[in-house]
Write a protein that holds these residues in place. Structure first.
Motif, PDB file in Angstrom:
ATOM      1  N   ALA A  41    -170.467 -81.639 105.151  1.00 19.25           N
ATOM      2  CA  ALA A  41    -170.115 -80.483 105.988  1.00 19.25           C
ATOM      3  C   ALA A  41    -170.178 -79.196 105.169  1.00 19.25           C
ATOM      4  N   ALA A  42    -169.713 -79.258 103.923  1.00 14.62           N
ATOM      5  CA  ALA A  42    -169.773 -78.079 103.059  1.00 14.62           C
ATOM      6  C   ALA A  42    -171.221 -77.678 102.802  1.00 14.62           C
ATOM      7  N   GLY A  43    -172.089 -78.670 102.609  1.00 18.03           N
ATOM      8  CA  GLY A  43    -173.509 -78.385 102.385  1.00 18.03           C
ATOM      9  C   GLY A  43    -174.148 -77.687 103.571  1.00 18.03           C
ATOM     10  N   VAL A  44    -173.786 -78.118 104.777  1.00 14.68           N
ATOM     11  CA  VAL A  44    -174.312 -77.480 105.988  1.00 14.68           C
ATOM     12  C   VAL A  44    -173.873 -76.021 106.046  1.00 14.68           C
ATOM     13  N   ALA A  45    -172.589 -75.780 105.743  1.00 15.88           N
ATOM     14  CA  ALA A  45    -172.070 -74.405 105.760  1.00 15.88           C
ATOM     15  C   ALA A  45    -172.745 -73.557 104.682  1.00 15.88           C
ATOM     16  N   GLU A  46    -172.965 -74.136 103.515  1.00 14.16           N
ATOM     17  CA  GLU A  46    -173.599 -73.395 102.421  1.00 14.16           C
ATOM     18  C   GLU A  46    -175.012 -72.962 102.786  1.00 14.16           C
ATOM     19  N   ARG A  47    -175.748 -73.850 103.445  1.00 18.58           N
ATOM     20  CA  ARG A  47    -177.110 -73.493 103.865  1.00 18.58           C
ATOM     21  C   ARG A  47    -177.092 -72.405 104.932  1.00 18.58           C
ATOM     22  N   PRO A  67    -181.089 -67.545  97.928  1.00 21.92           N
ATOM     23  CA  PRO A  67    -179.696 -67.494  97.471  1.00 21.92           C
ATOM     24  C   PRO A  67    -179.123 -68.892  97.232  1.00 21.92           C
ATOM     25  N   GLN A  68    -178.307 -68.996  96.207  1.00 26.58           N
ATOM     26  CA  GLN A  68    -177.576 -70.233  95.940  1.00 26.58           C
ATOM     27  C   GLN A  68    -176.119 -70.005  96.333  1.00 26.58           C
ATOM     28  N   VAL A  69    -175.622 -70.840  97.241  1.00 25.02           N
ATOM     29  CA  VAL A  69    -174.269 -70.655  97.776  1.00 25.02           C
ATOM     30  C   VAL A  69    -173.445 -71.912  97.519  1.00 25.02           C
ATOM     31  N   GLU A  70    -172.220 -71.710  97.086  1.00 24.02           N
ATOM     32  CA  GLU A  70    -171.294 -72.831  96.890  1.00 24.02           C
ATOM     33  C   GLU A  70    -169.940 -72.458  97.475  1.00 24.02           C
ATOM     34  N   VAL A  71    -169.469 -73.305  98.377  1.00 26.88           N
ATOM     35  CA  VAL A  71    -168.158 -73.092  98.988  1.00 26.88           C
ATOM     36  C   VAL A  71    -167.121 -73.849  98.163  1.00 26.88           C
ATOM     37  N   ILE A  88    -166.128 -68.378  97.973  1.00 29.58           N
ATOM     38  CA  ILE A  88    -167.543 -68.640  98.178  1.00 29.58           C
ATOM     39  C   ILE A  88    -168.309 -67.952  97.054  1.00 29.58           C
ATOM     40  N   SER A  89    -169.073 -68.734  96.318  1.00 30.43           N
ATOM     41  CA  SER A  89    -169.862 -68.217  95.201  1.00 30.43           C
ATOM     42  C   SER A  89    -171.322 -68.073  95.635  1.00 30.43           C
ATOM     43  N   ILE A  90    -171.889 -66.894  95.388  1.00 31.69           N
ATOM     44  CA  ILE A  90    -173.277 -66.611  95.760  1.00 31.69           C
ATOM     45  C   ILE A  90    -174.021 -66.140  94.516  1.00 31.69           C
ATOM     46  N   VAL A  91    -175.157 -66.755  94.243  1.00 37.08           N
ATOM     47  CA  VAL A  91    -175.981 -66.368  93.092  1.00 37.08           C
ATOM     48  C   VAL A  91    -177.352 -65.940  93.610  1.00 37.08           C
ATOM     49  N   ALA A 113    -166.918 -64.184  96.545  1.00 41.37           N
ATOM     50  CA  ALA A 113    -166.182 -63.747  97.727  1.00 41.37           C
ATOM     51  C   ALA A 113    -164.897 -64.563  97.839  1.00 41.37           C
ATOM     52  N   ARG A 114    -163.787 -63.874  98.027  1.00 41.65           N
ATOM     53  CA  ARG A 114    -162.484 -64.545  98.100  1.00 41.65           C
ATOM     54  C   ARG A 114    -161.854 -64.350  99.477  1.00 41.65           C
TER      55      ARG A 114
END
Length: 261
Positions: A41-47, A67-71, A88-91, A113-114
């Motif tokens: 579920a986290a992967g779906v949100a990250e995409r 973009p690389q996103v990690e929740v 949420i970390s965005i690179v 992002a916090r």
């Protein structure tokens, strides 16, 4: 004569142990499945967020790699139900921003992002705002792209003793010299102010006119460089010369990190 014991007296105890072991194994399997489901579920949100970030970058007339996103935070599914995410970390890598018709290169931009608010419907439909209470960004502007904005042939920039350093060829009164110096770097109104106050040139003729020409050269490269518009409404707070480039620190409060649909 020895007393005889029933042969099956220990079976209920062994059977009880088997049931307990089986129950523990079942709990572990279920826990594993929940963790897997949580990460899926986290992967779906990250995409989904990565797609929205890509649109946000395009709005700033900029380009970057995907973009690389990690929740962050666990479990993810409880955050979904609450509609609020811890981190949420965005690179963004290979960022190219336009400034005065030229390109400023930022090899990497890290955005944190916090306390991000996003409803389940927003994640599911892609419509609505994903709003962060605070966003902090950190990127590095390459010295090569900054030197191009100064538009002086042969000029190179770098870091020396924590300051922005310049080396450039110059022709003063017919004498070819190498100019060296350092600059004070400050930020104001979305621009980086470069002020080369300490400039020398070995072999400079000891003449007032030569010294005046060197001072004019330093003044000519002491400019205000507009920064490319950063995504997520980030405002630059500090610029610091480092060996890898000009490190830019920025932040913003209560901003959408996606494009409203």
């Amino acid at each position: 004569m020895a007393e005889a014991y029933p042969a099956n007296e220990g079976r209920p105890r062994r059977r009880g142990r088997k049931v307990l072991v089986g129950f523990v194994v079942l709990l572990l399997v279920l826990a594993g499945l929940l963790v897997v489901a949580d990460r899926v579920a986290a992967g779906v949100a990250e995409r989904a967020i990565a797609d929205q970030v890509k649109k946000e970058v395009a709005k700033q007339d900029a380009q970057s790699a995907a973009p690389q996103v990690e929740v962050g935070g666990f479990p993810f599914l409880t955050q979904v139900l609450a509609g609020k995410y811890e981190h949420i970390s965005i690179v963004l890598t290979d960022v190219q921003g336009n400034v005065q018709g030229g390109a400023v290169s930022v090899p990497r931009l890290d955005v944190d992002a916090r306390d991000v608010k996003a409803s389940l419907d927003t994640l599911r439909s892609g419509r609505g705002d994903v709003v962060a209470e605070s966003v902090d960004g950190r990127g590095t502007v390459t010295y090569d792209s900054l030197a191009k904005l100064l538009d002086r042939p042969g000029l190179t920039l770098g870091e020396r003793d924590g300051k922005l350093a310049v080396t450039a060829p110059a022709d003063i009164l017919g004498v070819k010299l190498t100019v060296n110096g350092t600059a004070d770097v400050t930020v104001a109104n979305g621009k980086v102010a470069l002020r080369f106050n300490d400039v020398t040139a070995e072999g400079l003729p000891n003449l007032p006119l030569a010294k005046a020409m060197l001072a004019n050269y330093a003044k000519g490269i002491s400019i205000d460089v507009p920064l490319p518009e950063l995504p997520f409404q980030l405002n630059v707070r500090k610029v610091e010369p480092r060996p890898e480039g000009l490190v830019v620190t920025a932040d913003a409060r209560n901003v959408p990190i996606n494009s409203a649909g």
